[in-house]
Structure formats: structure tokens, C-alpha cells
Scaffold this motif. Structure first.
Motif, PDB file in Angstrom:
ATOM      1  N   LEU A 174       2.194   1.760  -3.403  1.00 58.18           N
ATOM      2  CA  LEU A 174       1.137   2.052  -4.427  1.00 58.18           C
ATOM      3  C   LEU A 174       0.760   3.589  -4.137  1.00 58.18           C
ATOM      4  O   LEU A 174       0.762   4.294  -5.193  1.00 58.18           O
ATOM      5  CB  LEU A 174      -0.333   1.352  -4.074  1.00 58.18           C
ATOM      6  N   GLN A 175       0.802   4.099  -2.878  1.00 61.09           N
ATOM      7  CA  GLN A 175       0.742   5.471  -2.696  1.00 61.09           C
ATOM      8  C   GLN A 175       1.857   6.233  -3.343  1.00 61.09           C
ATOM      9  O   GLN A 175       1.549   7.318  -3.974  1.00 61.09           O
ATOM     10  CB  GLN A 175       0.744   5.598  -1.125  1.00 61.09           C
TER      11      GLN A 175
ATOM     12  N   VAL B 128      -6.880   3.386   0.981  1.00 64.05           N
ATOM     13  CA  VAL B 128      -5.659   3.582   0.311  1.00 64.05           C
ATOM     14  C   VAL B 128      -5.783   4.862  -0.483  1.00 64.05           C
ATOM     15  O   VAL B 128      -5.051   5.996  -0.554  1.00 64.05           O
ATOM     16  CB  VAL B 128      -5.069   2.513  -0.407  1.00 64.05           C
TER      17      VAL B 128
ATOM     18  N   ILE C 153      -4.079   8.547  -0.422  1.00 61.34           N
ATOM     19  CA  ILE C 153      -3.472   9.247  -1.787  1.00 61.34           C
ATOM     20  C   ILE C 153      -3.887  10.320  -2.039  1.00 61.34           C
ATOM     21  O   ILE C 153      -3.073  11.640  -2.359  1.00 61.34           O
ATOM     22  CB  ILE C 153      -3.636   8.030  -2.756  1.00 61.34           C
TER      23      ILE C 153
ATOM     24  N   TYR D  23       0.861   6.517  -7.120  1.00 58.90           N
ATOM     25  CA  TYR D  23       0.069   7.322  -7.545  1.00 58.90           C
ATOM     26  C   TYR D  23       0.310   8.674  -7.368  1.00 58.90           C
ATOM     27  O   TYR D  23      -0.090   9.734  -8.177  1.00 58.90           O
ATOM     28  CB  TYR D  23      -1.253   7.079  -6.980  1.00 58.90           C
TER      29      TYR D  23
ATOM     30  N   GLU E 281       0.913  -1.090   0.043  1.00 55.44           N
ATOM     31  CA  GLU E 281      -0.135   0.139  -0.111  1.00 55.44           C
ATOM     32  C   GLU E 281       0.994   1.302  -0.076  1.00 55.44           C
ATOM     33  O   GLU E 281       0.323   2.230  -0.887  1.00 55.44           O
ATOM     34  CB  GLU E 281      -1.065  -0.077   1.299  1.00 55.44           C
TER      35      GLU E 281
END
Lengths: 178, 232
Positions: free
Chosen positions: A50-51, B70, B74, A54, A47
Motif C-alpha cells: 500500500l505504501q 501507515v 507514507i 500511494y 501495508e
């Protein structure tokens, strides 16, 4: 997911459009999270990676065109790079979260792999690589394993593993060029 | 070739590029490769070719949906704070109208203001739609007697390649697509009864949509102007 759709969304993200970013995340996050999870093996670190991926997409969507790559190639490369960076940074720190079962994540379809949409690389692997080297290549790609790990699992020295891999890459390159 | 392994290892730069894409280079060798990569277009092309070919292997990796939290993390990191929903962007306006309506109810209820329903029914509701960033402005009027809504651009133009769409946002309700603004001249539409009855106190919003992407469920493009119907 259509290439043109992803490209259109990337163009809108480059213009700072938040709704486009959300649509883009909905379309691509499961694929990219799968890539991160394959390399890192546990959800919290995947995670985190992934952060980072993005955030880079949000900040650098305009750079996509410069790379000249297919959008999914660009995205998967971003995800792998972020995950491998994360894996290296934390190599000395044991994971405190329950690891996912990587064998479930990455079923070894082996040399008999008859995936209908086999592309040039898979065909080249079948033509020129021994099955165990194909398996090593797939593990290096999908799990981001180091030569040390690949060598240990294959029961050879690091130098031997590297020689095998480089010989394999050379044969692949020649086959892909034909 | 500044990084030469030809004496000890099979292959040359192309194999090194493959190892780099796989993440197999480490330490000094990795740094040397990246230094060369920065100024070597042929090596950059080799890396790009390996990245494209090897990405075929990503198709083997199952997709896994990340936890919903998540995306929130973000968005907070990317946008600086939790992004407002479409409804929340309009909320201050609608809240203002609700407060005004409540105040009017209190005033008439305690006999401070004489009721004047017949007059109010006949007069059109008007709205000025403005943007926060000086994009597009519109004026709109709704005639309760005929249920006709008229809206016209009074200043600005849509961003290049975008089409303006008009939305009604009933108090406490969800956005309803009214239609596409014409390139020139006023937008006119007779509203259905259920929507017409909600116009007093309703908000209006204009979104700028990319061609072919409009969805009647909610705006996908940015809100470029918004305003609220007020009594004359």
C-alpha cells in the motif's frame, strides 16, 4: 465515492497539494488496502504494498490522465500490480506474520451470485463460463494466484489449467464484444 | 504477433493480455510480452480493456482500513518529513507573539515600562501577511474600538482557479474562517465579541481554495500568506 471527486483530488495531488493527498487517502485507502490484503494475505506485507501504491500516486498522479482509464480502474490496477510484485519477490520467503483468513476476505458467492450491480464481466461470466472456471478467474484476480497454485487446487496439471483459463478468456472476450 | 501460442494454446494476443492483467504470465514469456507491449498500441488497448473489465471483480473484495501508522509512514516517505499541520505552520508566528507578550508583562510587572492601557486600547492592530514563496501579500488592520477588521491584497494574485479565504488564528486556538477575500477592494468585517477579544497576538492566514471546496473547519488548500497582529 464519486469519480469526479477522485479526479479532482488527483489533479490537485499532481500539483503537489498535500491536503489533497490526505483527503484522497481517506477516500481510497480501505478499498486499495483490501485489494493488497487479498493478494498478500497478511497485514505487514499488504501495508508495504500500500505504501508503494500511494508513493506512486504522489509521484505520478499526473500520469493518470494519460492512461485514459477510470480512476478506480487505474488505482485498483496499481494496487494489484504492487501486491503481485511483492508476492513474487517474497515467494521464496515464508510469511512470518499471522495470515488473514482469505475465505473470510473473499466469500465465494459462486455462479449463483446475484449481486444487483453485476456489470458486463459478471454477466459475461454467467453466460459463457462454467462455475469452476469463474471461481478460478476470481481467485486469480483477487488473490493473485499463479497457474501452479490454481492447477494444484483444481487437481489438474499446470498446462490444463492454462488451457482452461485461456479458453475461458477467449469466450469472455467474445461475449464482452457482443 | 511476436508471441505466438496459436499452435499449443487457445486464443492469441487478447488472451495473453488477459493473462498479463491477471498476473499469470511469468519468466521469459512475461518479459517477451512486456517488450511487445511497449511498442504495440493495439496490445496496450487490449491490456487496458482487460484491466477495466476485470476490475469489476475488485468490487467483491471487502474494504479493510489500514492502520493509522501507515499514512504517517507514507507521508514521511512522500514528503520527506512529517508534514506540518496547519496550526504548526503558523506556530512560529504565534510563539513569537506569546514571547513578546510575556516579555512585555515582565517589563511592566517590574516597573520598567509605564502602563499605557488607554493608548493601546485605542490604536488599531496591524498585520502584514507575506508568503514564504512570494505568492500573495496583504495588509490588515483591526480596530479594537469598533471591532472592525479590514484586509486588502497589496501584491500578487491567487493561483489560477483559486479563491482566497482569510482565517484568524487566535493564540493557542483553532483557525476561524473570517470570509472570502473580494476580487478587488478591501475585505471588511465586524468581528463578533469573542473573536475580537482574541485579536491581540492572533495570527492571520490566507488559504487558496478550489472553488466550492471551502470548509469552515480548516483550510483545505495551501496557505499562501500569513502574518501576525502587532501593536503599533
Amino acid at each position: 465515492m464519486a469519480v469526479s471527486e477522485i479526479e479532482a483530488l488527483l489533479a490537485r495531488i499532481a500539483g503537489g497539494e498535500r491536503t489533497a493527498f490526505r483527503s484522497f487517502y481517506a477516500l481510497t485507502s480501505a478499498r486499495l488496502f483490501g485489494v493488497c490484503l487479498g493478494v498478500l494475505g497478511d497485514r505487514p506485507r499488504a501495508e508495504e504494498a500500500l505504501q508503494q501504491v500511494y508513493l506512486r500516486i504522489w509521484e505520478q498522479a499526473d500520469r493518470y490522465r494519460v492512461t485514459g482509464q477510470e480512476p478506480m480502474v487505474w488505482l485498483v490496477t496499481l494496487a494489484r500490480d504492487a501486491a503481485i510484485d511483492c508476492k513474487r519477490r517474497e515467494a521464496r520467503r515464508p510469511a512470518d506474520a499471522a495470515p488473514v483468513d482469505l475465505d473470510d476476505l473473499l466469500p465465494d458467492t459462486g455462479p449463483g451470485d446475484r449481486t444487483p450491480d453485476a456489470g458486463p464481466l459478471r454477466l459475461a461470466c454467467r453466460m459463457v463460463l462454467p462455475p469452476d472456471l469463474t471461481a478460478m478467474l476470481r481467485r486469480a484476480y483477487a488473490r493473485g494466484e499463479s497457474y501452479e497454485t490454481l492447477a494444484r487446487d483444481a487437481g489438474v496439471s499446470r498446462d490444463t489449467a492454462r488451457q482452461l483459463m485461456r479458453r475461458g478468456l477467449k469466450s469472455l472476450r467474445a461475449e464482452l464484444d457482443r | 504477433m511476436s508471441v505466438d501460442h496459436s499452435d499449443t494454446l487457445p486464443g492469441g494476443d487478447s488472451e495473453l493480455a488477459g493473462e498479463y492483467v491477471l498476473g499469470l504470465l511469468e519468466g521469459v514469456e512475461l518479459h517477451a510480452f512486456e517488450a511487445q507491449l511497449a511498442s504495440d498500441p493495439a496490445l496496450q488497448a487490449e491490456v487496458a480493456a482487460w484491466a477495466a473489465h476485470l476490475s469489476e471483480l475488485a468490487a467483491d473484495i471487502p474494504e479493510v482500513a489500514p492502520a493509522p501508522a501507515v499514512l504517517r509512514r507514507i507521508e514521511i516517505a512522500a514528503f520527506g518529513a512529517a508534514p506540518p499541520s496547519f496550526w504548526r505552520q503558523l506556530w512560529p508566528y504565534v510563539l513569537g507573539a506569546a514571547a513578546a507578550a510575556a516579555l512585555a508583562w515582565v517589563a511592566t510587572g517590574v516597573g520598567l515600562v509605564p502602563m499605557s492601557e488607554p493608548v493601546r486600547d485605542a490604536a488599531p492592530l496591524t498585520a502584514r501577511l507575506e508568503s514564504d514563496s512570494g505568492g500573495v501579500s496583504l495588509s490588515a488592520a483591526f480596530h479594537p474600538a469598533t471591532a472592525e477588521l479590514v484586509a486588502e491584497v497589496t501584491g500578487g494574485a491567487p493561483p489560477p482557479g483559486r479563491i482566497l479565504f482569510l482565517w484568524a488564528v487566535p493564540e493557542g486556538g483553532t483557525p476561524r474562517l473570517l470570509g472570502q477575500m473580494p476580487d478587488s477592494g478591501p475585505f471588511r468585517r465586524d468581528l463578533p465579541l469573542d473573536l475580537a477579544s482574541e485579536m491581540p497576538g492572533a495570527g492571520l492566514a490566507v488559504s487558496a481554495e478550489a472553488e466550492g471546496t471551502v470548509s469552515p473547519a480548516a483550510p483545505l488548500g495551501p496557505i499562501v500568506a500569513r502574518g501576525l497582529f502587532t501593536q503599533p
